[in-house]
Design an enzyme around this catalytic site. Sequence first.
Site, PDB file in Angstrom:
ATOM      1  N   LEU A 184       0.881  -1.174   0.000  1.00  0.00           N
ATOM      2  CA  LEU A 184       0.000   0.000   0.000  1.00  0.00           C
ATOM      3  C   LEU A 184       0.914   1.217   0.000  1.00  0.00           C
ATOM      4  CD1 LEU A 184      -2.698  -1.002   2.677  1.00  0.00           C
ATOM      5  CD2 LEU A 184      -2.942  -1.008   0.192  1.00  0.00           C
ATOM      6  N   ASP A 185       0.507   2.277  -0.688  1.00  0.00           N
ATOM      7  CA  ASP A 185       1.312   3.501  -0.724  1.00  0.00           C
ATOM      8  C   ASP A 185       1.475   4.060   0.683  1.00  0.00           C
ATOM      9  OD1 ASP A 185       1.266   3.281  -3.476  1.00  0.00           O
ATOM     10  OD2 ASP A 185      -0.426   4.652  -3.723  1.00  0.00           O
ATOM     11  N   VAL A 186       2.478   4.901   0.838  1.00  0.00           N
ATOM     12  CA  VAL A 186       2.750   5.470   2.171  1.00  0.00           C
ATOM     13  C   VAL A 186       1.530   6.217   2.720  1.00  0.00           C
ATOM     14  CG1 VAL A 186       3.880   7.567   1.238  1.00  0.00           C
ATOM     15  CG2 VAL A 186       4.451   6.779   3.535  1.00  0.00           C
TER      16      VAL A 186
END
Length: 231
Positions: free
Chosen positions: A99-101
Amino acid sequence: MRLDKYLADMNLGTRKEVKTLIKNRLVKINDEIITKADYNVQDKDIVKVNDEIINYVEYEYILLHKPSGYVCANEDRLYPTVFELIESKRKDLFTVGRLDVDTEGLLLITNDGILAHRLIAPKFHIAKKYYVRLENDLIPEAKEILEKPMDLGDFITKGSTFEKISSKEAYLTIEEGKFHQVKRMFEKIDNKVIYLKRVSFGFLELDDLALSNWRYLSEEEINELKKMVGI
Ligand code: URA
């Protein structure tokens, strides 16, 4: 398995550090002090360090409610990693996909490479559902466009399921998980994702697990995941 590997796998230190524990007579097997790092531990053996039982865990399966601001990587120069949010016995864990930051939500963490690999393989069609909040109002054609295969430049999506919640909110369910896929799909319809949260992964949901909290998967959940990918 060698005693020093057993202890190092269970996060009691590096191979060198656990050898020192053994030399310092802090390790017992079946209540007898063992000073040989190459002692061959058997299944029935009870291993203790400082008189505390150390059970061997081969695989761990963790469900984390990832908060924003944490990266799915083993190390990062800018951000803390998701591994800092969990306590685990194993040090060989990795995330199942990423998952993106700035994305929140359901993240699986394990050291079971075969299962993880299959769960992210497109051929097993594991549905990932995202809650999306947008900068602009959704266009009337959003559903029609997003649900059909979309050309994102480096790949073509397989199609998705779109459910509108309000003018600026929706659920999008996809089976792949390419880099920034959800954000890029909304960019294609001239919008911008301002908040993204994965709410489910296959049959797994966050339920009432609070942000930043984690839990182990149950035996049934592990077996069900394995069944889904033919293991
Ligand atoms: N799609 C994105 O754009 N970002 C994520 O973190 C997950 C899916």
